[in-house]
Design a protein around this motif. Structure first.
Motif, mmCIF file in Angstrom:
data_model
loop_
_atom_site.group_PDB
_atom_site.id
_atom_site.type_symbol
_atom_site.label_atom_id
_atom_site.label_comp_id
_atom_site.label_asym_id
_atom_site.label_seq_id
_atom_site.Cartn_x
_atom_site.Cartn_y
_atom_site.Cartn_z
ATOM 1 N N ALA A 164 -26.443 40.812 -45.114
ATOM 2 C CA ALA A 164 -26.321 41.532 -43.894
ATOM 3 C C ALA A 164 -27.215 42.748 -43.881
ATOM 4 O O ALA A 164 -27.844 43.209 -44.835
ATOM 5 N N PRO A 165 -27.356 43.358 -42.890
ATOM 6 C CA PRO A 165 -27.200 43.019 -41.433
ATOM 7 C C PRO A 165 -27.693 41.584 -41.057
ATOM 8 O O PRO A 165 -28.652 41.215 -41.647
ATOM 9 N N HIS A 166 -27.246 40.782 -39.895
ATOM 10 C CA HIS A 166 -27.290 39.472 -39.732
ATOM 11 C C HIS A 166 -28.216 39.586 -38.400
ATOM 12 O O HIS A 166 -27.913 40.525 -37.443
ATOM 13 N N THR A 190 -26.801 42.865 -36.198
ATOM 14 C CA THR A 190 -25.464 43.513 -36.322
ATOM 15 C C THR A 190 -24.907 43.320 -37.860
ATOM 16 O O THR A 190 -25.402 42.234 -38.693
ATOM 17 N N ALA A 191 -24.431 44.297 -38.332
ATOM 18 C CA ALA A 191 -23.763 44.118 -39.858
ATOM 19 C C ALA A 191 -22.109 43.687 -39.484
ATOM 20 O O ALA A 191 -21.720 43.116 -40.633
ATOM 21 N N ASP A 192 -21.617 43.230 -38.239
ATOM 22 C CA ASP A 192 -20.389 42.891 -38.008
ATOM 23 C C ASP A 192 -20.570 41.114 -38.070
ATOM 24 O O ASP A 192 -21.011 40.731 -37.440
ATOM 25 N N ARG A 193 -19.927 40.720 -38.931
ATOM 26 C CA ARG A 193 -20.223 39.391 -39.375
ATOM 27 C C ARG A 193 -19.489 38.474 -38.169
ATOM 28 O O ARG A 193 -19.903 37.621 -37.702
ATOM 29 N N GLU A 194 -18.419 38.735 -37.690
ATOM 30 C CA GLU A 194 -17.589 38.235 -36.822
ATOM 31 C C GLU A 194 -18.521 38.151 -35.352
ATOM 32 O O GLU A 194 -18.514 37.263 -34.792
ATOM 33 N N GLU A 195 -19.120 39.460 -35.196
ATOM 34 C CA GLU A 195 -19.781 39.650 -33.879
ATOM 35 C C GLU A 195 -21.064 38.904 -33.927
ATOM 36 O O GLU A 195 -21.520 38.340 -33.098
ATOM 37 N N ALA A 196 -21.705 38.537 -35.047
ATOM 38 C CA ALA A 196 -22.656 37.647 -35.419
ATOM 39 C C ALA A 196 -22.562 36.197 -35.181
ATOM 40 O O ALA A 196 -23.182 35.502 -34.665
ATOM 41 N N HIS A 240 -21.806 35.419 -31.463
ATOM 42 C CA HIS A 240 -23.198 35.402 -30.934
ATOM 43 C C HIS A 240 -23.740 33.857 -31.012
ATOM 44 O O HIS A 240 -24.442 33.435 -30.260
#
Length: 425
Positions: free
Chosen positions: A138-140, A156-162, A165
């Motif tokens: 991360a970030p992704h 983003t650093a948010d894995r779920e958000e990535a 997407h």
């Protein structure tokens, strides 16, 4: 010259304004254009993706040069149809346009040409995406492989958000998971005739919707040029341009030529200046938006001469383009809800007052004429207008731009207040 410009956004309006400023005698047509472009060119009711229709019009009107503005006609192969019929066209053919149309293609070409770029993994499923996240950390960085109107990338650093997407774009094909790179970003344009390149002046754009680089990614909320801080690391802006020309632009142009798909048009290099050196983030196959709006106002060399030389294979006969010492910034006025859910159809007021400020030009991105008479325009898209201001320094240009945009009324509209703020300090 008789020139036909394909496209309907601020980039195309900026190109037309540059052509118009060099010679008022140019006869300029635009397909399909917008309400602002209609003030500076003759609009033509054609499908810009229909190469045969565009070629027929160009032959009928004895057009000297066709300039393809947006990516969609390039990826659709419109330039190929025009070239097959002997019409000079500035814009790559379908195969070379895959530099923008496919992130995977671009990475392959960069690898083959030895161009410095970050690591990347192509993923065709969520499991493969997750594995790539684990491998690269991360970030992704997730990119849709194909065209996505400037909205296919998330960092983003948010894995779920990535993951979400990636899931959004996977039904359309594989996505690219890239290594996260840190450093300032730079946009650099190269004119190419398939063999020779000529660089324009560097610019920096602002992708995030909100001040301080907050909010979602957009197609671009502003830009400025030149970039005087490049001299800190490279000695001069010219030295930076020379390095990127040698290590990025020429290797890619030679590689595509060797593959039988010469790149004729505008090679846009999206760069990041990492602690380990310059790296390519992405390529586009056309002028960038909104960077074009700040690069072309500073161009002293006639744009039509450069574009025709590239289209005709004679760019080596042209000296390096010359630029004014003035600076330029642009601030984008966006509709309420942009980029997620732009509200359109609202009236725009105050354009004449804004454009009356010294050094200010209003460049139209998504404007139309309402059905009711009265002369006012309406917003027809997310990014509605660009306020472009030039000045002797950035403080002067910023003052002019923000005074002008403050005179424009569009219900619910928003814009960033920090374009070029750091460089003006």
């Amino acid at each position: 010259m008789k020139i036909l410009v394909l496209g309907s956004g601020a980039r195309e309006h900026a190109i037309i304004l540059s052509l118009r400023s060099e010679d008022a005698a140019h006869e300029i047509f635009a397909v399909p254009g917008n309400a602002g472009i209609a003030q500076d060119a003759t609009l033509v009711d054609l499908d810009q993706l229909d190469g045969a229709a565009v070629a027929a019009f160009a032959n009928e009107q004895h057009i000297d040069l066709v300039v393809v503005g947006p990516e969609a006609p390039l990826v659709a192969g419109v330039a190929d149809v025009l070239r097959e019929r002997g019409i000079p066209v500035f814009g790559p053919g379908r195969a070379a346009a895959q530099l923008e149309g496919s992130k995977t293609f671009a990475k392959r070409v960069m690898d083959a040409a030895g161009v410095p770029t970050g690591r990347a993994v192509r993923a065709a499923s969520l499991d493969e995406v997750a594995a790539a996240f684990d491998a690269l950390g991360a970030p992704h960085v997730v990119k849709a492989d194909g065209l996505a109107a400037g909205k296919g990338v998330i960092v983003t650093a948010d894995r779920e958000e990535a993951l979400a997407h990636a899931e959004r774009y996977l039904p359309s094909g594989a996505v690219l998971i890239e290594e996260f790179l840190t450093g300032p970003e730079v946009s650099l344009f190269f004119l190419s005739d398939g063999d020779t390149v000529r660089a324009l002046s560097p610019a920096q754009d602002f992708k995030r919707a909100l001040d301080g680089d907050g909010g979602p990614n957009t197609g671009g909320m502003g830009a400025y040029s030149p970039l005087p801080w490049l001299a800190d690391d490279f000695g001069s802006v010219d030295a930076f341009v020379a390095e990127v020309t040698e290590t990025v632009a020429m290797p890619v142009v030679r590689q595509l030529d060797a593959e039988g798909t010469p790149f004729i048009g505008l090679l846009y290099a999206g760069l990041i200046l990492t602690p380990d050196g310059v790296r390519v983030i992405e390529f586009n196959a056309r002028f960038g938006d909104p960077e074009t709006q700040v690069v072309l106002p500073r161009l002293r060399t006639p744009l039509s001469r450069l574009l025709l030389a590239a289209a005709s294979g004679t760019l080596e006969d042209e000296p390096q383009p010359e630029f004014s010492d003035d600076v330029a910034i642009t601030v984008v006025l966006a509709s309420e809800g942009y980029p997620e859910n732009a509200q359109t159809g609202r009236m725009i007021e105050g354009l004449a007052k804004a454009g009356s400020i010294e050094g200010v030009t209003i460049v139209h991105a998504a404007t139309g004429a309402p059905d009711a008479p009265g002369g006012s325009l309406i917003a027809t898209g997310g990014r509605v207008l660009n306020v472009v201001a030039t000045g002797a320094d950035f403080a002067d240009a910023r003052a002019r731009a923000y005074e002008a945009i403050g005179r424009i009324a569009l219900d619910g509209a928003h814009y960033r207040h920090d374009i070029a703020a750091r460089v003006a300090e």
